[in-house]
Design a protein around this motif. Sequence first.
Motif, PDB file in Angstrom:
ATOM      1  N   THR A 106     -34.132  56.035   6.172  1.00 24.52           N
ATOM      2  CA  THR A 106     -33.291  54.862   6.400  1.00 24.52           C
ATOM      3  C   THR A 106     -33.700  53.686   5.514  1.00 24.52           C
ATOM      4  O   THR A 106     -33.152  52.602   5.648  1.00 24.52           O
ATOM      5  CB  THR A 106     -33.351  54.436   7.876  1.00 24.52           C
ATOM      6  N   SER A 107     -34.658  53.917   4.622  1.00 30.19           N
ATOM      7  CA  SER A 107     -35.105  52.856   3.724  1.00 30.19           C
ATOM      8  C   SER A 107     -35.501  53.465   2.381  1.00 30.19           C
ATOM      9  O   SER A 107     -35.752  54.669   2.279  1.00 30.19           O
ATOM     10  CB  SER A 107     -36.303  52.111   4.316  1.00 30.19           C
ATOM     11  N   VAL A 108     -35.585  52.606   1.378  1.00 28.90           N
ATOM     12  CA  VAL A 108     -36.022  53.052   0.052  1.00 28.90           C
ATOM     13  C   VAL A 108     -37.465  53.551   0.125  1.00 28.90           C
ATOM     14  O   VAL A 108     -37.826  54.530  -0.528  1.00 28.90           O
ATOM     15  CB  VAL A 108     -35.850  51.923  -0.985  1.00 28.90           C
ATOM     16  N   ALA A 109     -38.294  52.919   0.952  1.00 28.74           N
ATOM     17  CA  ALA A 109     -39.687  53.347   1.095  1.00 28.74           C
ATOM     18  C   ALA A 109     -39.756  54.789   1.588  1.00 28.74           C
ATOM     19  O   ALA A 109     -40.547  55.594   1.081  1.00 28.74           O
ATOM     20  CB  ALA A 109     -40.430  52.423   2.058  1.00 28.74           C
ATOM     21  N   GLN A 110     -38.932  55.122   2.571  1.00 26.92           N
ATOM     22  CA  GLN A 110     -38.928  56.495   3.088  1.00 26.92           C
ATOM     23  C   GLN A 110     -38.365  57.463   2.054  1.00 26.92           C
ATOM     24  O   GLN A 110     -38.884  58.571   1.886  1.00 26.92           O
ATOM     25  CB  GLN A 110     -38.130  56.553   4.391  1.00 26.92           C
ATOM     26  N   LEU A 111     -37.325  57.055   1.354  1.00 30.52           N
ATOM     27  CA  LEU A 111     -36.744  57.897   0.316  1.00 30.52           C
ATOM     28  C   LEU A 111     -37.759  58.166  -0.791  1.00 30.52           C
ATOM     29  O   LEU A 111     -37.877  59.297  -1.272  1.00 30.52           O
ATOM     30  CB  LEU A 111     -35.496  57.236  -0.273  1.00 30.52           C
ATOM     31  N   ALA A 112     -38.520  57.146  -1.185  1.00 34.15           N
ATOM     32  CA  ALA A 112     -39.489  57.280  -2.285  1.00 34.15           C
ATOM     33  C   ALA A 112     -40.598  58.270  -1.959  1.00 34.15           C
ATOM     34  O   ALA A 112     -41.282  58.752  -2.861  1.00 34.15           O
ATOM     35  CB  ALA A 112     -40.084  55.915  -2.628  1.00 34.15           C
ATOM     36  N   ARG A 113     -40.772  58.599  -0.689  1.00 34.85           N
ATOM     37  CA  ARG A 113     -41.780  59.590  -0.291  1.00 34.85           C
ATOM     38  C   ARG A 113     -41.207  61.002  -0.225  1.00 34.85           C
ATOM     39  O   ARG A 113     -41.927  61.945   0.072  1.00 34.85           O
ATOM     40  CB  ARG A 113     -42.373  59.206   1.068  1.00 34.85           C
ATOM     41  N   ARG A 114     -39.934  61.138  -0.489  1.00 37.40           N
ATOM     42  CA  ARG A 114     -39.269  62.443  -0.394  1.00 37.40           C
ATOM     43  C   ARG A 114     -38.891  62.944  -1.798  1.00 37.40           C
ATOM     44  O   ARG A 114     -37.724  63.163  -2.101  1.00 37.40           O
ATOM     45  CB  ARG A 114     -38.060  62.342   0.513  1.00 37.40           C
ATOM     46  N   VAL A 115     -39.889  63.097  -2.630  1.00 36.56           N
ATOM     47  CA  VAL A 115     -39.700  63.588  -4.000  1.00 36.56           C
ATOM     48  C   VAL A 115     -39.886  65.102  -3.968  1.00 36.56           C
ATOM     49  O   VAL A 115     -40.907  65.601  -3.486  1.00 36.56           O
ATOM     50  CB  VAL A 115     -40.700  62.927  -4.967  1.00 36.56           C
ATOM     51  N   VAL A 116     -38.903  65.816  -4.461  1.00 33.95           N
ATOM     52  CA  VAL A 116     -38.905  67.275  -4.401  1.00 33.95           C
ATOM     53  C   VAL A 116     -38.644  67.860  -5.787  1.00 33.95           C
ATOM     54  O   VAL A 116     -38.202  67.164  -6.707  1.00 33.95           O
ATOM     55  CB  VAL A 116     -37.846  67.785  -3.397  1.00 33.95           C
ATOM     56  N   SER A 117     -38.902  69.148  -5.922  1.00 36.47           N
ATOM     57  CA  SER A 117     -38.657  69.837  -7.197  1.00 36.47           C
ATOM     58  C   SER A 117     -37.158  69.801  -7.499  1.00 36.47           C
ATOM     59  O   SER A 117     -36.331  69.658  -6.589  1.00 36.47           O
ATOM     60  CB  SER A 117     -39.118  71.287  -7.104  1.00 36.47           C
ATOM     61  N   PRO A 118     -36.806  69.951  -8.775  1.00 36.98           N
ATOM     62  CA  PRO A 118     -35.377  69.970  -9.121  1.00 36.98           C
ATOM     63  C   PRO A 118     -34.601  71.058  -8.366  1.00 36.98           C
ATOM     64  O   PRO A 118     -33.475  70.815  -7.930  1.00 36.98           O
ATOM     65  CB  PRO A 118     -35.380  70.224 -10.626  1.00 36.98           C
ATOM     66  N   ALA A 119     -35.211  72.210  -8.188  1.00 35.69           N
ATOM     67  CA  ALA A 119     -34.529  73.288  -7.465  1.00 35.69           C
ATOM     68  C   ALA A 119     -34.320  72.921  -6.000  1.00 35.69           C
ATOM     69  O   ALA A 119     -33.242  73.158  -5.434  1.00 35.69           O
ATOM     70  CB  ALA A 119     -35.335  74.578  -7.572  1.00 35.69           C
ATOM     71  N   GLU A 120     -35.334  72.320  -5.391  1.00 34.46           N
ATOM     72  CA  GLU A 120     -35.204  71.913  -3.994  1.00 34.46           C
ATOM     73  C   GLU A 120     -34.183  70.782  -3.863  1.00 34.46           C
ATOM     74  O   GLU A 120     -33.396  70.745  -2.917  1.00 34.46           O
ATOM     75  CB  GLU A 120     -36.560  71.476  -3.441  1.00 34.46           C
ATOM     76  N   TYR A 121     -34.170  69.853  -4.834  1.00 31.68           N
ATOM     77  CA  TYR A 121     -33.193  68.776  -4.831  1.00 31.68           C
ATOM     78  C   TYR A 121     -31.774  69.353  -4.886  1.00 31.68           C
ATOM     79  O   TYR A 121     -30.895  68.951  -4.112  1.00 31.68           O
ATOM     80  CB  TYR A 121     -33.434  67.846  -6.011  1.00 31.68           C
ATOM     81  N   LYS A 122     -31.592  70.305  -5.774  1.00 28.84           N
ATOM     82  CA  LYS A 122     -30.262  70.917  -5.912  1.00 28.84           C
ATOM     83  C   LYS A 122     -29.857  71.624  -4.619  1.00 28.84           C
ATOM     84  O   LYS A 122     -28.729  71.480  -4.168  1.00 28.84           O
ATOM     85  CB  LYS A 122     -30.270  71.901  -7.086  1.00 28.84           C
ATOM     86  N   ALA A 123     -30.792  72.336  -4.023  1.00 30.93           N
ATOM     87  CA  ALA A 123     -30.486  73.066  -2.782  1.00 30.93           C
ATOM     88  C   ALA A 123     -30.247  72.106  -1.611  1.00 30.93           C
ATOM     89  O   ALA A 123     -29.346  72.312  -0.805  1.00 30.93           O
ATOM     90  CB  ALA A 123     -31.634  74.022  -2.444  1.00 30.93           C
ATOM     91  N   GLN A 124     -31.041  71.043  -1.518  1.00 31.65           N
ATOM     92  CA  GLN A 124     -30.944  70.123  -0.388  1.00 31.65           C
ATOM     93  C   GLN A 124     -29.805  69.132  -0.520  1.00 31.65           C
ATOM     94  O   GLN A 124     -29.211  68.727   0.463  1.00 31.65           O
ATOM     95  CB  GLN A 124     -32.247  69.326  -0.227  1.00 31.65           C
ATOM     96  N   TRP A 125     -29.559  68.686  -1.739  1.00 28.74           N
ATOM     97  CA  TRP A 125     -28.661  67.547  -1.862  1.00 28.74           C
ATOM     98  C   TRP A 125     -27.382  67.822  -2.635  1.00 28.74           C
ATOM     99  O   TRP A 125     -26.313  67.411  -2.235  1.00 28.74           O
ATOM    100  CB  TRP A 125     -29.405  66.365  -2.479  1.00 28.74           C
ATOM    101  N   LEU A 126     -27.501  68.446  -3.783  1.00 28.79           N
ATOM    102  CA  LEU A 126     -26.303  68.659  -4.591  1.00 28.79           C
ATOM    103  C   LEU A 126     -25.476  69.788  -3.999  1.00 28.79           C
ATOM    104  O   LEU A 126     -24.313  69.809  -4.031  1.00 28.79           O
ATOM    105  CB  LEU A 126     -26.675  68.975  -6.045  1.00 28.79           C
TER     106      LEU A 126
END
Length: 126
Positions: A106-126
């Motif tokens: 719910t904040s940029v601080a929390q988002l900044a701690r959720r850095v994932v691999s490109p593959a995980e990003y693609k699977a989770q978000w895209l």
Amino acid sequence: MSITQPHLSREIFQMELCRLTPSQLCISAEKLARVNRWFRGNPDNLQTPLPVKRLAGRLLLTDGHTRCAAAWQAGVERVPCAWDLDDLDWAAYAADISLCAEAGVTSVAQLARRVVSPAEYKAQWL
């Protein structure tokens, strides 16, 4: 790295990062590394405003999540913003915000701690 965003209002205002609400769950480590090489912790490199909309009393980031995460990690407190003038799919953004809230993002601080691999990003978000 220059980012042109013609869909933003001309009014640019400074906003505390802690007041911005993300609309995505995570950040790609690969993209964050590219942004960090460009940003290099220098707030002067954040001249292009981040697009925001007001939704349910919150300032919602509609783009620029990786730039926000890089700024947060570098200790930047305020960033330039401008109103996003695009017609957005509000139902989709409301669903994104609900998904983020359920995951505790719910904040940029929390988002900044959720850095994932490109593959995980693609699977989770895209």
